[in-house]
Design an enzyme around this catalytic site. Structure first.
Site, mmCIF file in Angstrom:
data_model
loop_
_atom_site.group_PDB
_atom_site.id
_atom_site.type_symbol
_atom_site.label_atom_id
_atom_site.label_comp_id
_atom_site.label_asym_id
_atom_site.label_seq_id
_atom_site.Cartn_x
_atom_site.Cartn_y
_atom_site.Cartn_z
ATOM 1 N N GLY A 56 37.570 13.049 15.243
ATOM 2 C CA GLY A 56 38.232 14.170 14.580
ATOM 3 C C GLY A 56 37.585 15.496 14.865
ATOM 4 O O GLY A 56 37.012 16.121 13.993
ATOM 5 N N CYS A 57 37.685 15.955 16.086
ATOM 6 C CA CYS A 57 37.155 17.262 16.438
ATOM 7 C C CYS A 57 35.663 17.344 16.177
ATOM 8 O O CYS A 57 35.188 18.296 15.563
ATOM 9 C CB CYS A 57 37.884 18.384 15.688
ATOM 10 S SG CYS A 57 39.498 18.738 16.364
ATOM 11 N N VAL A 58 34.924 16.340 16.592
ATOM 12 C CA VAL A 58 33.465 16.432 16.496
ATOM 13 C C VAL A 58 32.838 16.082 17.833
ATOM 14 O O VAL A 58 33.466 15.478 18.664
ATOM 15 C CB VAL A 58 32.884 15.509 15.417
ATOM 16 C CG1 VAL A 58 33.263 15.995 14.050
ATOM 17 C CG2 VAL A 58 33.333 14.087 15.639
ATOM 18 N N TYR B 236 47.037 17.464 14.427
ATOM 19 C CA TYR B 236 47.237 16.754 15.695
ATOM 20 C C TYR B 236 48.705 16.381 15.925
ATOM 21 O O TYR B 236 49.082 16.031 17.035
ATOM 22 C CB TYR B 236 46.375 15.491 15.759
ATOM 23 C CG TYR B 236 44.888 15.704 15.652
ATOM 24 C CD1 TYR B 236 44.323 16.958 15.879
ATOM 25 C CD2 TYR B 236 44.030 14.644 15.354
ATOM 26 C CE1 TYR B 236 42.953 17.142 15.776
ATOM 27 C CE2 TYR B 236 42.661 14.822 15.264
ATOM 28 C CZ TYR B 236 42.120 16.069 15.472
ATOM 29 O OH TYR B 236 40.774 16.244 15.372
#
Lengths: 105, 309, 534
Positions: free
Chosen positions: A103-105, C311
């Site tokens: 998740g976007c890490v 997303y």
């Protein structure tokens, strides 16, 4: 789902070898992960980081921020890379038996 | 034969206009879609370097006042110049451009023939030595448009066949229908050249034929000219089954999608359209959607028929 | 090595045959010291047994092989049903008109291929042409979803068979595009191959339930469930940001605090929660700037009001709509005047424009981009700056979703021209930029060996551009800053710079725009940007 045997236990893992059932984790599994990455003995410092990560994950459902990990363990980032060859996210978290961060890490 | 040519011509024109109209209406009546614009949007005041009105939205939607005029002019020009192709795909442009010039001029040629017929009916002869300036203009206009169209069109058709066959990247994407289209247009343009050289060097017959079409008074033409007329009519009938519509749909693709940055103002038609669309039922099958409800119910996770609080 | 030429019909080859492979020496070369090739990570033998691997030797999706023919046929049937739903007004009003305009009027001229960052970087591999997947998809729609299609296909309109090979390859291939829309921009007819690619992804997600787990299961589903694809729950988000505030206060002596859930504030700031974890300096910088400029602002602790990512934009209209609705509902509840985006490109596009025609009535709350918000702060006169503090080479990456897709070009440049004496543009830039290589959701996807593809293929053009922008001072002794005001882009650069060792070899680091502004503040004595490993 991929499977991997570590410390005599058959584990469900993701494609990068992260455990999917964190409750099956034990210290021998951490040692086995370490051995796979060429660290044959886990020191007190390894356990400090692993225990902190694992407890944080169990309490919060997510791995801690790197900055928090550094502050709470007192290890610099360089030190963390010395302890865990692939770094905190890819080695330390994996050895601690928690899923890979997403998740976007 | 003479009456057949006139009837076929009427049929071909009515057919293509109807077919195009149906297609345009179908596209125009599709529901409003989510915004998907792409910058630069040409009608934006600062569109030159790509900026949108959104850059200046401290005052929410105060700055939006744009015109589609600029976009339409740009697209019209582009339809005549193909400068986008010239910039990015020059070899292709070299054959594509004459091909399309062939089409544009053959249409202009027929428009001139039609109005030329009206001019003749009004009593002004259309000829090189016409005493009327209008007659001279139509004479030369028809001659120049026809000849250039046939030649560039034939060159372009042949060139595209060669280009598409010789260029492996283009060939891989070509269908048998593509080649059929090129061959067909080549035959149409070549038949025009043949009729011009061997039967009708000043298009006298062609002009007379059009007078006959307009006055419903068929005249007889030589077989070569008749063959070209039949081929061209068949070409018109065939066009709606090809991608030729892109000459028109391009305007929609740009004005209604790529440059469509109309905000959804409160109380606007866009908003009421969307309200209607959100009430449409969804039947996608993936489990996370939990279909059998409307868009609005799915999006807000309401059960079907649950009243809005 | 001779180039492998593919036919469109190759997509339907026997299920297990790998269509093509990526060899590192076929890719366009990188300048030294990055010209040494290490080879690309292959699937392990065990993975080859379990996973579908019939495209290019990479697996972004870890799709398990089907058990038997019956399972294959089930998916094929669903795929055909999905093709039809894409053409239905009820199921796909959201994109039906653009889809049809792009499907029906492509001239197959291939002008777009050279605009594609993936195709160009790959050394022009047929498989990565913007048109390869879309032409196949177009022919499938024409044949299987339109009446008389099979007859027309047989008569010469282009004939592609649907079988397991076709759909499994198309699924993987739909994630070899970054949805950057550079190809759409160059198309003289207005055809949008990225849009078609997204429709293809949508079909898989909305009909078959197939989507990358980072985007779906651990993405939108997790976000709607707990609040963030990072798994961060509200209490953890608050705790993390408090930690960052205290940390900054301790190390600089400047007291900062973040307001939470302040009803009636002017601004609801919507960060990406990934920034908190991976680029915390960005979050702190916004806090410092908002406070220093005296802005009435707040964060929200209501899930998912503290994570602006969406997303759904990459693969699924329903999830997209669910998330924008939640975000808008939270803003409405807090009675804020507007929502301001954090530095996250796809959040900008999803919430500012795409959502515009999903939000009706009082849910359509004013929304502002991060760039003009920061511009206002910088030029408000409320903060004193010393641009000489930013006296190091800086270049700007244009996130596709902020620039080409949203038209926000100048505010970030005005700031950089003012605050960064050594600011230089890349070539090309602005709306003509190259994608970072992680667009379209790719930057958060890292299954199996996909990271190797992202850093070597899709990110390659950008990496070359960055190196060229800094070519005047290439060595590691000069610290250089790549300003990428988008979390997705920053994550791609993080992967790429780590892979290539760009910090060690060239002194290049990557961060956002707000950090540069804080670094130039007279009141912040200690350098806010450092070239230490983060």
């Amino acid at each position: 789902m991929a499977k991997m045997e570590l410390a005599g236990v058959m584990l469900e893992v993701d494609e990068h070898g992260f455990m999917q059932e964190t409750n099956k984790w034990n210290e021998d599994i951490a040692r086995a992960y370490g051995a796979k990455e060429g660290i044959n003995e886990l020191t007190e410092e390894h356990w400090t980081a692993i225990n902190y990560l694992r407890n944080y994950y169990l309490a919060n459902g997510i791995c801690p921020m790197i900055r928090r990990l550094i502050k709470e363990t007192g290890f610099s980032l360089k030190k963390l890379y010395d302890l865990f060859p692939e770094g905190p996210a890819n080695s330390a978290c994996k050895w601690s038996g928690v899923p890979k961060a997403t998740g976007c890490v | 034969m003479n009456i057949f040519l006139v009837a076929l011509t009427y049929f071909a024109y009515i057919f293509i206009i109807l077919m195009y109209a149906v297609k345009v209406i179908k596209i125009a009546r599709l529901p409003v879609h989510l915004r998907w614009e792409l910058y630069p949007v040409i009608s934006e005041p600062k569109g030159r370097y790509g900026s949108a009105y959104i850059e200046d939205e401290r005052e929410w939607r105060k700055n939006h006042g744009k015109t589609v005029r600029k976009g339409i002019i740009y697209l019209l020009k582009e339809n005549l110049k193909f400068s986008e192709y010239f910039k990015s795909n020059r070899w292709y442009w070299l054959v594509l451009f004459p091909w399309h010039i062939g089409f544009i001029l053959i249409i202009v040629f027929h428009i001139l023939c039609f109005f030329g017929a009206l001019v003749m009916i009004a009593g002004n002869p259309v000829a090189a030595d016409s005493v009327y300036i209008l007659g001279k203009i139509f004479y030369y206009g028809i001659l120049v448009c026809g000849v250039i169209s046939f030649i560039t069109g034939a060159f372009g058709s042949a060139g595209l066949i060669i280009k598409r066959l010789a260029d492996r990247d283009l060939r891989a994407f070509a269908t048998p229908q593509n080649y059929l289209n090129y061959v067909f247009t080549l035959v149409v343009f070549l038949s025009g050249i043949y009729a011009w050289i061997f039967a009708d060097p000043t298009f006298y017959q062609y002009r007379e034929f059009w007078r006959g079409v307009v006055t419903l008074n068929p005249v007889s033409v030589e077989p070569a000219t008749a063959a070209h007329i039949i081929l061209f009519d068949m070409f018109l009938i065939y066009l709606p089954f090809t991608r030729s519509m892109h000459y028109i749909t391009k305007f929609f693709a740009f004005l209604w999608v790529r440059w469509d940055d109309r905000p959804n103002f409160r109380g606007s038609k866009v908003e009421s359209d969307i309200k209607g669309l959100l009430d449409k039922p969804v039947s996608w099958s993936a489990p996370h959607i939990k279909s059998g409800r409307t868009w609005a119910e799915i999006v807000t996770e309401k059960k079907h028929d649950e009243k809005t609080p | 090595m001779t180039k492998k030429h593919l036919k469109l019909t190759d997509i339907s080859k026997e299920g297990d045959v790998q269509l093509d492979e990526v060899n590192i020496d076929e890719l366009i070369p990188l300048p030294p010291p990055y010209d040494k090739n290490e080879g690309l990570k292959q699937l392990t033998d065990d993975q080859k047994v379990r996973l579908v691997n019939n495209l290019d030797g990479f697996s972004a999706l870890a799709l398990p092989k089907p058990k038997d023919k019956a399972e294959e046929n089930k998916y094929i049937g669903q795929f055909v049903a999905g093709l039809k739903k894409l053409l239905s007004k009820e199921n796909n009003w959201t994109f039906l008109q653009p889809l049809l305009l792009s499907l029906d009027y492509c001239a197959r001229c291939q002008t777009c291929s050279d605009a594609c960052t993936v195709y160009t970087a790959s050394g022009k591999k047929d498989i990565y042409r913007p048109t390869y997947r879309t032409e196949i998809f177009r022919r499938l729609i024409n044949k299987y979803a339109k009446s008389g299609g099979k007859l027309r296909a047989a008569l010469g309109a282009g004939n592609i068979e649907i079988n397991w090979g076709t759909i499994s390859r198309l699924y993987e291939l739909s994630y070899r595009c970054t949805l950057c829309r550079r190809c759409a921009q160059i198309c003289p007819l207005g055809v949008d191959n990225a849009l078609i690619t997204r429709e293809l992804r949508k079909l898989f997600s909305q009909e078959l339930g197939w989507a990358p787990k980072e985007l779906h299961e651990k993405g939108t589903v997790l976000q709607l469930e707990v609040g963030s694809p990072t798994g961060m729950r509200p209490a953890v988000a608050i705790d993390n940001i408090e930690f960052l505030d205290e940390d900054f206060t301790e190390s600089t002596g400047i007291k900062v605090a973040t307001p939470w859930d302040k009803e009636g504030a002017d601004v609801l700031l919507l960060h990406s929660a990934g920034d908190i974890l991976s680029f915390p300096a960005s979050v702190i910088a916004f806090t410092v700037l908002c406070n220093a400029a005296g802005i009435s602002w707040t964060l929200s602790s209501e899930a998912p009001g503290y994570d602006g990512v969406n997303y759904g934009l990459f693969y699924d209209d329903i999830q997209l709509a669910r998330i924008v609705t939640k975000h808008a509902q939270i803003a409405r509840k807090l009675k804020v005047k507007k929502i301001v985006m954090g530095e996250c490109g796809h959040e900008h596009k999803a919430l500012i424009t795409v959502a515009d025609r999903l939000l009706i009535g009082d849910l359509n709350i004013p929304r502002q981009d991060a760039m003009s918000f920061l511009e206002d702060i910088v030029f408000s006169g409320k903060i004193k700056f010393d641009p000489s503090k930013n006296n190091f080479p800086v270049t700007l990456h244009d996130p596709c979703n902020v620039v080409r897709n949203l038209g926000i070009v100048e505010p970030q440049r005005r700031i950089l021209r003012y605050l960064c004496p050594q600011f230089r543009e890349m070539t090309p830039h602005g709306v003509d930029n190259y994608c970072c290589g992680g667009g379209g959701g790719l930057s958060v996807m890292s299954d199996v060996n996909f990271t190797d593809w992202k850093v070597n293929v899709s990110g390659r053009m950008k990496f070359i551009q960055i190196l060229e922008a800094f070519a005047d001072q290439p060595g590691p002794e000069v610290g250089k800053y790549l300003c990428a005001p988008c979390l997705n882009c920053k994550l791609q650069f993080k992967d790429m710079f780590k892979y290539y060792g760009a910090r060690e070899k060239s002194g290049i680091i990557c961060g956002g725009l707000a950090e540069l502004i804080v670094n130039a503040m007279v009141d912040v004595k200690k350098p806010f940007i450092t070239w230490d490993e983060e």
